[in-house]
Design a protein around this motif. Sequence first.
Motif, PDB file in Angstrom:
ATOM      1  N   SER A 128      -1.553 -10.526  23.904  1.00 27.15           N
ATOM      2  CA  SER A 128      -0.662 -11.187  22.966  1.00 27.15           C
ATOM      3  C   SER A 128       0.549 -10.289  22.730  1.00 27.15           C
ATOM      4  O   SER A 128       0.440  -9.051  22.775  1.00 27.15           O
ATOM      5  CB  SER A 128      -1.363 -11.457  21.632  1.00 27.15           C
ATOM      6  N   CYS A 177      -0.328 -12.611  17.681  1.00 27.00           N
ATOM      7  CA  CYS A 177      -1.579 -12.805  16.944  1.00 27.00           C
ATOM      8  C   CYS A 177      -1.544 -11.885  15.741  1.00 27.00           C
ATOM      9  O   CYS A 177      -1.515 -10.653  15.878  1.00 27.00           O
ATOM     10  CB  CYS A 177      -2.779 -12.478  17.840  1.00 27.00           C
ATOM     11  N   GLU A 191     -10.858 -12.365  24.708  1.00 29.55           N
ATOM     12  CA  GLU A 191      -9.869 -13.228  24.056  1.00 29.55           C
ATOM     13  C   GLU A 191     -10.384 -13.699  22.696  1.00 29.55           C
ATOM     14  O   GLU A 191     -11.543 -14.085  22.535  1.00 29.55           O
ATOM     15  CB  GLU A 191      -9.560 -14.444  24.935  1.00 29.55           C
ATOM     16  N   ASN A 192      -9.473 -13.650  21.710  1.00 29.75           N
ATOM     17  CA  ASN A 192      -9.747 -14.168  20.367  1.00 29.75           C
ATOM     18  C   ASN A 192     -10.971 -13.523  19.727  1.00 29.75           C
ATOM     19  O   ASN A 192     -11.772 -14.182  19.076  1.00 29.75           O
ATOM     20  CB  ASN A 192      -9.923 -15.694  20.407  1.00 29.75           C
ATOM     21  N   ARG A 245      -4.830 -13.050  22.030  1.00 29.34           N
ATOM     22  CA  ARG A 245      -5.234 -13.473  20.682  1.00 29.34           C
ATOM     23  C   ARG A 245      -6.032 -12.390  19.963  1.00 29.34           C
ATOM     24  O   ARG A 245      -6.986 -12.669  19.234  1.00 29.34           O
ATOM     25  CB  ARG A 245      -6.004 -14.797  20.740  1.00 29.34           C
ATOM     26  N   SER A 266       1.411 -13.386  26.106  1.00 27.20           N
ATOM     27  CA  SER A 266       1.569 -14.714  25.520  1.00 27.20           C
ATOM     28  C   SER A 266       2.823 -14.717  24.645  1.00 27.20           C
ATOM     29  O   SER A 266       3.233 -13.689  24.108  1.00 27.20           O
ATOM     30  CB  SER A 266       0.346 -15.085  24.681  1.00 27.20           C
TER      31      SER A 266
END
Length: 470
Positions: free
Chosen positions: A417, A461, A361-362, A390, A457
């Motif tokens: 995402s 992103c 994630e991210n 993300r 989500s």
Amino acid sequence: MSLQATPTLLQLAMQSLMRDEALAVSALQDLPIELFPPLFKDAFTHKRFNILRKMVQVWPFPCLPLGGLMKIKPPYLDILQAILDGIDALLDQNIHPSSYKLRVLDLRALHKDFWTVWAGDTTASCNPGAKCKRKPQRRGSKIITKPNSLKVFIDLFLKPRTLDTCLSYVFQWVRERKALLQFVCKKLKINTVGIQNIVKVLEVLDLDCVEEIEVCCTWKLSTLATFAPYLGQMKNLLTFILSRIHVPDSVTPEEKKQLVSQITSQFLNLQSLQDLSLDSICFLKGQMDQLFRCLEAPLEILSITDSQLSESDLKSLSQCPGIRQLKHLNLSGVILTDMNPEPLRVLLERVAPTLKTLDLENCMITDSQLNVLLPALSQCVQLIMFNYIRNPISVAVLERLLYHTSRLSCLSLEMYSTPWEIYGAQGASHHRRLDELREELSKTMMNLEHTRTVWFSVAPCLPRGGNQAI
């Protein structure tokens, strides 16, 4: 007129004993073991200090789970003192340990059900009628036991304020009897920067028995270096959680290098380590190889989150001897956008046979980077959970990714995402394409032998520097 329950024979016997303290004390040697837990609890509740002192000396079980009955708080200090006085009398007898049963004083907040059930009930979570043993340690780790010693178990959470009066009394009591006791803390949580007070605690503990350490405050790098030699003595440590280490601007590169070496070298001693979690750790950027070379024990969990890594760090991680049996890998918050994806691909290939959860994630992984990772990802045949939220992803690459993950028969949860294109200039057509993707995915999952959840989500992103309209 209210009706009261008729007292049981057990309750009547206890009431009779408690009315005459001298009789209760004289009867302890011949008391049935079934009466010990309820009588002890009653004496505890009513602060019958003399009975408590004597009961400890003839306690018929190997374990006294005192922590399940009391809180280590000042109001209990007088009760604690009476019980420890009774143990002192037991230790002062200087007789062979087989002459008495008590082996463990457990001050942890566990085994509360023992005090509410019959002592011989095998359904109790801690049956002090049985020997109190450690859970079997994987990889054959061993704890050295002092001969003829009483074990005192405690879990500690060290906070900025000083120890309360109860804990201070316990520490002083243990410190004065260190030759006769083992002070065992399996779980230690530290939320204070006062290293001097921490060291005082560590010097009393039997560090060989520590299984879990969590440092959840902002330490300076020099503080961590002071703590490191004690960490190296925790040879049965299973879990180490470290976060937010601060490097002052006044620390020179040479000093930093020396401090990092003092810290990482201690990991060579942690041959039982299974779970390593590093959060917001930036002082190791470009020097992770020093740590990874020292991780020889096979980890099950590795979490490096919200930290800065270099390509060389990822490369050294892929070569780390400790990842050969890794089950859970978490790199969330490690920005990988400008890195060569090759080291991460090699890493995924190495852990593919055992990996069960992967959290990216991210990480801001780009489509081109993901395309390099897909063949390695498809080899993770044991994967159960994959978190890719993300990260900027296009519809086309999402289709390719889902095609690869659909072949992973164990995968039950995927998180992504929404593709950024859905909210771009071609939003309408791509939105329809996403709906089609979901429909195709539903049909695919109908043919799977197990339930699978694919979660998107709501917010997209965007790629770094992207100018798509939202």
